[in-house]
Design a protein around this motif. Structure first.
Motif, PDB file in Angstrom:
ATOM      1  N   ASP A 134       0.825  -1.209   0.000  1.00 13.63           N
ATOM      2  CA  ASP A 134       0.000   0.000   0.000  1.00 13.63           C
ATOM      3  C   ASP A 134       0.859   1.260   0.000  1.00 13.63           C
ATOM      4  OD1 ASP A 134      -2.256  -1.498  -0.066  1.00 13.63           O
ATOM      5  OD2 ASP A 134      -2.825  -1.200   2.025  1.00 13.63           O
ATOM      6  N   SER A 193     -13.669   1.708  -7.333  1.00 16.48           N
ATOM      7  CA  SER A 193     -13.172   1.866  -5.967  1.00 16.48           C
ATOM      8  C   SER A 193     -13.554   0.672  -5.097  1.00 16.48           C
ATOM      9  CB  SER A 193     -13.717   3.159  -5.350  1.00 16.48           C
ATOM     10  OG  SER A 193     -15.129   3.160  -5.361  1.00 16.48           O
ATOM     11  N   ALA A 196     -11.330  -2.270  -6.199  1.00 17.06           N
ATOM     12  CA  ALA A 196      -9.942  -2.029  -5.791  1.00 17.06           C
ATOM     13  C   ALA A 196      -9.758  -2.341  -4.316  1.00 17.06           C
ATOM     14  CB  ALA A 196      -9.560  -0.578  -6.082  1.00 17.06           C
ATOM     15  N   GLN A 200      -7.186  -5.274  -2.666  1.00 16.15           N
ATOM     16  CA  GLN A 200      -6.106  -5.027  -1.719  1.00 16.15           C
ATOM     17  C   GLN A 200      -6.314  -5.790  -0.416  1.00 16.15           C
ATOM     18  OE1 GLN A 200      -6.418  -0.713  -3.045  1.00 16.15           O
ATOM     19  NE2 GLN A 200      -4.439  -0.652  -2.032  1.00 16.15           N
ATOM     20  N   LYS A 247     -11.302  -5.778 -12.026  1.00 20.86           N
ATOM     21  CA  LYS A 247     -10.614  -4.496 -12.156  1.00 20.86           C
ATOM     22  C   LYS A 247     -10.221  -4.253 -13.602  1.00 20.86           C
ATOM     23  CE  LYS A 247      -7.342  -3.296  -9.389  1.00 20.86           C
ATOM     24  NZ  LYS A 247      -6.114  -3.354  -8.566  1.00 20.86           N
ATOM     25  N   SER A 309      -7.474   5.222 -12.316  1.00 21.30           N
ATOM     26  CA  SER A 309      -7.411   3.931 -11.632  1.00 21.30           C
ATOM     27  C   SER A 309      -6.313   3.937 -10.574  1.00 21.30           C
ATOM     28  CB  SER A 309      -7.178   2.801 -12.635  1.00 21.30           C
ATOM     29  OG  SER A 309      -5.918   2.934 -13.272  1.00 21.30           O
ATOM     30  N   ASP A 313      -6.916   3.455  -6.587  1.00 23.53           N
ATOM     31  CA  ASP A 313      -6.115   2.472  -5.848  1.00 23.53           C
ATOM     32  C   ASP A 313      -5.412   3.137  -4.674  1.00 23.53           C
ATOM     33  OD1 ASP A 313      -6.726   0.195  -7.294  1.00 23.53           O
ATOM     34  OD2 ASP A 313      -5.111   0.490  -8.735  1.00 23.53           O
ATOM     35  N   THR A 316      -7.741   3.865  -1.810  1.00 16.40           N
ATOM     36  CA  THR A 316      -7.959   2.665  -1.016  1.00 16.40           C
ATOM     37  C   THR A 316      -6.762   2.378  -0.119  1.00 16.40           C
ATOM     38  OG1 THR A 316      -9.388   1.734  -2.733  1.00 16.40           O
ATOM     39  CG2 THR A 316      -8.461   0.203  -1.138  1.00 16.40           C
TER      40      THR A 316
END
Length: 602
Positions: A134, A193, A196, A200, A247, A309, A313, A316
């Motif tokens: 992340d 969203s 995504a 994750q 995605k 995108s 990401d 998030t």
């Protein structure tokens, strides 16, 4: 532990803006990088203006003397654009890596601060994915995504203005034809969203599975369950693959419009432009420059897809990062801490209660009104059947958990009124499940004594190793400087336990809490360790969870624990003579001890 996004989510801008405190020290270079990138885009848009003059001037009149200067101007503008692009990369790369490092350090510090109860709830793989993947995504967005997103939006706005200068009819047509792109981009956020976030979270779950399988590889091999775990992992990986395909489909849908709309707009503008040029409403040079400028705008328009995108990401990733950073630390230092001074080690439990607390859930008390006093230098054994609350009670002393009722004091000072650093200097701990770090034997043993160095540290370490009967370290490849494997798994269970015991002894605490520290030792080693411990415990207040009758003999007194309560306190002989439940517990320990001895002899 996977988290799900809140139903009432803030806007993407407000969510990402939460990282501003980390960005603030470097905002000058990042803004400079944006301005340089803006300069590159404006230079690219200036080239069609030169081309218009070239076509309508020297090329139309046949004046060759004016062609070379115009060509050199275009070349100079191209070189200048390349220089701006290079400068942009140099200006934003270093700050973005520093921001990533500062955020990762803050996350690690937060994880160290958060109580054990937090780590009980969270999967390690989820924390790992937040601290690595992340934050890496946030860094790439800061260095590349946000810069190009802002610059390209400005470029598109300025570019449309330039297009209108070449012919308002063509500019208006190109603008109207681009409207579907903006509608599609708005719809794209709502769909992408959610997918995504799911992706994750699934990456974190997958990391947890890998970590658990690696740490438990001995168990999986011993029970032949590798194939089962592989099947479970494959199911998780397949679920992640399905989410990634979703995605990709969402991005592909956006790209369809990003590629189709400009091509349709180009075709329409070409037809209308030729008609306008033939009718004399615009010049050939203006038509040529219009398409040159539209070509410059093609990348900014097409890039909106992957930049959006990447932005979603990143949003998030920021949400997941702050889920940890926003977690409440329920065990904090007091505003006005108290100190003990020279500790004596009088340990007192005063109506102590503890229950696990979780939102919306009610758990029974694991420690239910404990009243127990240990005098300075006294050694007390804590015995009871499995599940009676012994380990939980020990964990309350160093504030791995906080009491939910009553209090625990050392020398009359509530442990909650002391700083955690001060408390854990006074209290030493060794658990049955000995955890070592991937570091040298020396570093593991002296973990609790960062204040000693040189010969003093060596003497302290060797005394602790001697008491813990850890003479095996001399046979390791590099002695005390040998680096043990992850979690000490390169050592046997008994070796790990002796090093953990040596670590607790080397800390020189005033209060020592030991959770069955001798369970993995053979009979002879246990006897030698007990002899060494008697010397140490003579000056240290000690509370020891005993799972062997031999450990009970270390104690001055014994406390019997039953269903979270202390039901009897006395010497071993007195309790054996007067308490039926104590005799039953000791007989159970005798049986377990006999089995352990048979295994050791075998």
């Amino acid at each position: 532990m996977s988290k799900t996004p809140s139903q009432a989510r803030p806007s993407t801008f407000r969510a990402i803006a939460r990282i501003y405190p980390y960005v603030k020290p470097f905002r000058g270079r990042l803004i400079g990088g944006m301005l340089v990138a803006m300069g590159a885009s404006l230079v690219a848009l200036a080239i069609p203006l030169v081309l218009q003059r070239l076509v309508d001037g020297p090329l139309s009149s046949g004046d060759e003397s004016q062609i070379w200067p115009a060509g050199l101007i275009v070349l100079a503008l191209g070189v200048l654009e390349a220089g701006f692009v290079l400068s942009r990369r140099q200006m934003v790369m270093r700050p973005s890596t520093k921001i990533e490092a500062s955020m990762r350090n803050a996350l690690y510090a937060k994880l160290q601060e958060l109580p054990v109860a937090f780590h009980d709830r969270w999967q390690s793989g989820q924390l790992l994915s937040r601290s690595v993947s992340d934050l890496s995504l946030i860094r790439r967005w800061l260095a590349f995504g946000v810069v190009l997103l802002i610059v390209n939006i400005v470029t598109i706005i300025v570019g449309f203005g330039v297009l209108f200068t070449f012919g308002w009819q063509l500019g208006l047509l190109f603008l109207v034809a681009s409207i579907p792109i903006w509608i599609c981009s708005i719809l794209f956020e709502r769909k992408y969203s959610i997918v995504a976030r799911r992706s994750q979270d699934q990456v974190g779950d997958l990391a947890t599975s890998v970590e658990q399988s690696v740490h438990g590889i001995r168990v999986l091999k011993a029970f032949g369950r590798g194939r089962t775990k592989l099947d479970e992992f494959s199911e998780q990986a397949e679920a992640l693959r399905g989410t990634e395909i979703q995605k990709a489909k969402a991005i592909a849908g956006l790209w369809l419009w990003l590629l189709l709309v400009p091509d349709v707009a180009f075709a329409l503008c070409l037809l209308v432009g030729i008609w306008l040029a033939s009718d004399g409403q615009i010049t050939v040079g203006a038509l040529f420059a219009f398409f040159a400028a539209a070509t410059v705008l093609r990348f900014p328009i097409e890039s909106i897809g992957f930049l959006l995108s990447m932005t979603y990401d990143t949003r998030t990733a920021v949400d997941r990062y702050f889920e940890v950073m926003d977690s409440e630390n329920t065990i904090e230092d007091p505003a006005s801490p108290k100190t003990i001074g020279e500790p004596h080690g009088a340990l007192s439990f005063n109506g102590a209660h503890f229950r696990y607390q979780d939102a919306g859930a009610q758990y029974p008390d694991l420690v239910n009104g404990i009243d127990l006093q240990l005098e300075p230098g006294e050694t007390m054994a804590l015995v009871g059947l499995t599940g009676s609350g012994k380990t939980t009670l020990l964990s309350l002393v160093p504030r791995l958990y906080d009491v939910t009722g009553g209090s625990i004091t050392i020398d009359g000072v509530d442990v909650r009124d002391m700083t955690r650093e001060e408390l854990r200097r006074v209290v030493g701990v060794a658990f049955e499940d000995a955890t070592l770090f991937s570091a040298s034997v020396r570093d593991n043993v002296l973990l609790g004594r960062p204040d000693v160095t040189g010969q003093e540290a060596d003497d302290l370490m060797r005394e602790a190793l001697d008491i813990a009967q850890a003479e095996f370290v001399a046979d390791l490849p590099d002695g005390v400087d040998t680096r043990v494997g992850e979690e000490g798994l390169s050592l046997s269970g008994g070796q790990r336990q002796r090093l953990a015991l040596a670590r607790a002894i080397a800390a020189r605490p005033s209060v020592l809490v030991l959770d069955d520290p001798l369970s993995a030792l053979d009979v002879d080693t246990e006897a030698r360790v007990e002899e060494g411990l008697r010397r140490v415990l003579a000056e240290t207040t000690s509370l020891i969870v005993a799972h062997r009758p031999s450990t009970v003999t270390l104690a001055d007194r014994v406390a019997l624990m039953e269903n979270g309560r202390i039901t009897a306190v006395g010497t071993h002989h007195d309790l054996m003579a007067t308490n039926d439940h104590y005799r039953y517990v000791i007989s159970s320990l005798d049986e377990d001890d006999a089995n352990a001895r048979e295994e050791a002899l075998a």
